[in-house]
Design a protein around this motif. Structure first.
Motif: not given
Length: 74
Positions: A6-24
């Protein structure tokens, strides 16, 4: 089994993106990059964790979505 830090690079994700799967979008799991591999993870402990891996953040999120549905029994 894949191991990552978990000390690796944390990747920022835009979870408001409607293209992402619903549970994510709903649970917003953390995404990390460890070397060439990406890990999407939610939860702690061997029984509660949901993990997806891939060669990109998108692949890891999609693998996480599949793992979520398998664990939820859907």
């Amino acid at each position: 089994m894949n191991h990552f830090s978990l000390e690796g690079e944390h990747v920022k994700i835009d979870y408001s993106n409607p293209a992402l799967p619903p549970a994510a979008r709903n649970f917003m799991p953390d995404v990390y990059r460890d070397g060439p591999e990406y890990f999407c993870v939610l939860g702690a402990g061997s029984d509660a964790v949901i993990l997806g891996t891939g060669n990109s953040a998108e692949e890891a999120i999609n693998a996480w979505e599949e793992a979520y549905h398998l664990k939820a029994g859907r």
